[in-house]
Design a protein around this motif. Structure first.
Motif, mmCIF file in Angstrom:
data_model
loop_
_atom_site.group_PDB
_atom_site.id
_atom_site.type_symbol
_atom_site.label_atom_id
_atom_site.label_comp_id
_atom_site.label_asym_id
_atom_site.label_seq_id
_atom_site.Cartn_x
_atom_site.Cartn_y
_atom_site.Cartn_z
ATOM 1 N N ARG A 281 -45.224 -11.735 72.667
ATOM 2 C CA ARG A 281 -45.974 -11.134 71.577
ATOM 3 C C ARG A 281 -45.206 -11.195 70.251
ATOM 4 O O ARG A 281 -45.782 -11.490 69.196
ATOM 5 N N ILE A 282 -43.899 -10.949 70.307
ATOM 6 C CA ILE A 282 -43.082 -11.027 69.092
ATOM 7 C C ILE A 282 -43.134 -12.440 68.513
ATOM 8 O O ILE A 282 -43.253 -12.634 67.299
ATOM 9 N N GLY A 283 -43.050 -13.444 69.396
ATOM 10 C CA GLY A 283 -43.076 -14.827 68.951
ATOM 11 C C GLY A 283 -44.374 -15.238 68.301
ATOM 12 O O GLY A 283 -44.416 -16.191 67.503
ATOM 13 N N GLU A 284 -45.442 -14.540 68.614
ATOM 14 C CA GLU A 284 -46.750 -14.832 68.006
ATOM 15 C C GLU A 284 -47.069 -13.902 66.853
ATOM 16 O O GLU A 284 -47.462 -14.334 65.774
ATOM 17 N N ASN A 285 -46.882 -12.605 67.057
ATOM 18 C CA ASN A 285 -47.398 -11.621 66.109
ATOM 19 C C ASN A 285 -46.614 -11.569 64.808
ATOM 20 O O ASN A 285 -47.209 -11.418 63.736
ATOM 21 N N GLY A 286 -45.294 -11.676 64.885
ATOM 22 C CA GLY A 286 -44.488 -11.645 63.671
ATOM 23 C C GLY A 286 -44.830 -12.795 62.730
ATOM 24 O O GLY A 286 -45.196 -12.577 61.564
ATOM 25 N N PRO A 287 -44.724 -14.049 63.198
ATOM 26 C CA PRO A 287 -45.112 -15.172 62.342
ATOM 27 C C PRO A 287 -46.565 -15.105 61.874
ATOM 28 O O PRO A 287 -46.878 -15.486 60.749
ATOM 29 N N SER A 288 -47.447 -14.578 62.736
ATOM 30 C CA SER A 288 -48.858 -14.492 62.380
ATOM 31 C C SER A 288 -49.075 -13.591 61.171
ATOM 32 O O SER A 288 -49.766 -13.955 60.215
ATOM 33 N N TYR A 289 -48.454 -12.417 61.173
ATOM 34 C CA TYR A 289 -48.676 -11.485 60.069
ATOM 35 C C TYR A 289 -47.886 -11.854 58.825
ATOM 36 O O TYR A 289 -48.241 -11.433 57.717
ATOM 37 N N LEU A 290 -46.830 -12.636 58.982
ATOM 38 C CA LEU A 290 -46.194 -13.187 57.789
ATOM 39 C C LEU A 290 -47.085 -14.257 57.165
ATOM 40 O O LEU A 290 -47.244 -14.314 55.952
ATOM 41 N N ALA A 291 -47.688 -15.088 58.029
ATOM 42 C CA ALA A 291 -48.522 -16.187 57.541
ATOM 43 C C ALA A 291 -49.792 -15.706 56.868
ATOM 44 O O ALA A 291 -50.203 -16.247 55.833
ATOM 45 N N GLN A 292 -50.441 -14.663 57.446
ATOM 46 C CA GLN A 292 -51.722 -14.238 56.879
ATOM 47 C C GLN A 292 -51.655 -12.887 56.175
ATOM 48 O O GLN A 292 -52.660 -12.411 55.665
ATOM 49 N N GLY A 293 -50.465 -12.291 56.115
ATOM 50 C CA GLY A 293 -50.301 -11.022 55.429
ATOM 51 C C GLY A 293 -49.362 -11.142 54.241
ATOM 52 O O GLY A 293 -49.777 -11.169 53.086
ATOM 53 N N PHE A 294 -48.061 -11.268 54.542
ATOM 54 C CA PHE A 294 -47.065 -11.293 53.470
ATOM 55 C C PHE A 294 -47.249 -12.477 52.520
ATOM 56 O O PHE A 294 -47.171 -12.325 51.300
ATOM 57 N N ILE A 295 -47.457 -13.662 53.080
ATOM 58 C CA ILE A 295 -47.553 -14.857 52.227
ATOM 59 C C ILE A 295 -48.707 -14.745 51.236
ATOM 60 O O ILE A 295 -48.615 -15.220 50.100
ATOM 61 N N ILE A 296 -49.795 -14.069 51.660
ATOM 62 C CA ILE A 296 -50.924 -13.857 50.739
ATOM 63 C C ILE A 296 -50.466 -13.048 49.529
ATOM 64 O O ILE A 296 -50.732 -13.398 48.379
ATOM 65 N N GLY A 297 -49.761 -11.935 49.800
ATOM 66 C CA GLY A 297 -49.255 -11.103 48.710
ATOM 67 C C GLY A 297 -48.196 -11.814 47.886
ATOM 68 O O GLY A 297 -48.156 -11.677 46.657
#
Length: 468
Positions: A281-297
């Motif tokens: 889950r860490i291997g998927e969820n962390g990169p996922s929320y950086l890609a569609q969360g932080f990078i947007i901001g």
């Protein structure tokens, strides 16, 4: 008779027809399957529309509405801090509703969680701004995020468990990937709504326009609730319920205490599968929320690129997801869960540093392409494999509670805090390289975990023990 002979699967061979296949033989059973499939897709659409709406709003709008006196980076940090509150609540919801789902059934939990999430998201759209009620505004936002997270903590795993327990073994990866299609549908819906809303002038958008996406989510919740109330329990749990009833009958005849006490104590008897799920889950969820969360901001607030650029990227990625997700599920059925997941993690490790280099060009085409690739790998492909693998890792006795808690613990250690930590790193370092390193670290955890995880393709889901 259904006999599954997969030498790589743990406990997959059986001489008895599997519960899902037994149900699918009948016409009514096939109707139940499609009803459950649509219900799980719609519920997951609701969950991810909620979180994508909030993620986009946190990066684009909430800093101005709820933290207007802060600097751009501090406002971004504050917005993602309330974003993280939902992830704090998710493990609590996973334990509470997971326990209920393992003992009372999947259906009762699925009805409860969709109600909680629908109401919480709708009410976010009704919160007065900071200018109207001061600090009460972000306080209300944090509370509703907590309630939203409480329901979401069991929604995603509940949908995965339900689809996995309904699906025929040989197509479990493909069918279970519908959960990821739901997440993609929710992200697509959120991006589409925001693309429309962002056409408003800034004054109208900040005054009331941003509320439209949140208030409209009540429609999806109402439809999903109606379908779930008329949904049948999964074939795997129905068979397990008969086993438990027989065990209780024998226990009472022998004068022993209720057998459910044994089930409760067995939660922590075997923990290997639990920690494997956390790592995956860490291997998927962390990169996922950086890609569609932080990078947007980061693109909108720090690089000062037009807000429609990252929103358009999310929209395009979501459209492509309808091809990427079922392909990932099919590949896991064809080649195995482990090798498919491993390749996605490896590609994410290789993606991080080049991604930020391309973002810094500020070229709209490159920025859009970079976000699309990141979401395609982390938020879409890898997630499409994870659903079936997670369901198969656990035995029927505590599948819902163990899987849900493991996923949400992994989320809070990665996705829930990733945008916030990345914002703090950016504030202190003034550069993106620590964030890219953080991205590689989390994807690397998932990659390493695949070398310790068993191949579970085709496993009998009525087996009581975990795969390892």
């Amino acid at each position: 008779m259904t006999i599954i002979n997969n030498p790589e699967s743990t406990g997959s061979a059986t001489t008895e027809m599997l519960a899902a296949e037994e149900r699918l033989v009948t016409k009514e059973g096939r109707k139940d399957f499609w009803r459950a499939t649509f219900s799980c897709w719609l519920g997951t659409t609701m969950e991810y529309a909620d979180f994508a709406l909030y993620g986009l709003a946190a990066g684009i709008i909430f800093g101005d509405v709820f933290f207007p006196e802060a600097t751009p980076i501090v406002a971004l940090i504050s917005s993602f801090a309330t974003y993280s509150v939902g992830f704090v609540a998710r493990p609590i919801g996973a334990l509470l509703f997971g326990w209920l789902g393992d003992r009372k059934g999947r259906k009762v939990v699925m009805v409860t969680t969709i109600t909680m999430m629908g109401l919480s998201t709708t009410l976010i759209g009704a919160i007065p701004s900071y200018a109207s009620i001061g600090l009460w505004a972000p306080g209300c936002l944090a509370f509703l995020r907590f309630m939203q997270g409480l329901g979401a903590g069991a929604e995603l795993s509940g949908g995965a468990v339900m689809l996995g327990e309904y699906a025929p073994a040989e197509k479990r990866g493909l069918v279970s990937s519908i959960i990821a299609l739901g997440s993609n549908s929710g992200t697509l819906l959120a991006a589409l709504v925001w693309l429309i809303v962002l056409q408003m002038d800034k004054e109208t958008l900040l005054a009331w326009g941003w509320r439209i996406p949140f208030l409209s989510s009540i429609v999806i919740a109402a439809v999903a609730l109606f379908i779930r109330r008329n949904m049948r329990e999964t074939p795997v749990f129905e068979r397990q319920k008969k086993v438990l009833e027989e065990q209780r009958r024998l226990a009472l005849e022998q004068g022993r205490k209720h057998v459910a006490e044994v089930d409760t104590r067995s939660f922590w008897k075997r923990t290997k599968a639990f920690w494997i799920m956390v790592g995956l889950r860490i291997g998927e969820n962390g990169p996922s929320y950086l890609a569609q969360g932080f990078i947007i901001g980061y693109v909108a607030k720090v690089l000062m690129i037009d807000k429609s650029v990252p929103t358009m990227a999310v929209f395009i990625a979501s459209v492509l997801g309808f091809l990427i997700i079922p392909l990932a599920g099919y590949l896991s059925d064809r080649f195995g869960r482990r090798i498919t997941y491993r390749w996605f993690c490896l590609l994410l490790v290789l993606y991080a540093f080049p991604a930020f280099m391309l973002l810094d060009t500020r070229e709209p085409v490159l920025v859009i392409g970079t976000i699309i690739v990141g979401m395609g790998l982390a938020s879409l492909g890898i997630f499409g494999v994870q659903a079936a693998w997670g369901v198969e890792l656990f035995g029927v006795t505590n599948r819902y509670s163990k899987m849900a808690f493991a996923k949400e613990l992994g989320s809070i250690l990665s996705g829930g805090t990733a945008p916030l930590l990345a914002s703090v790193m950016l504030s202190y370092a003034g550069h993106w390289w620590p964030i890219a390193t953080y991205f590689v670290f989390m994807a690397g955890i998932g990659l390493v975990t695949t070398f310790f995880a068993p191949e579970t393709r085709g496993r009998d889901l009525n087996l009581p023990d975990d795969a390892i």
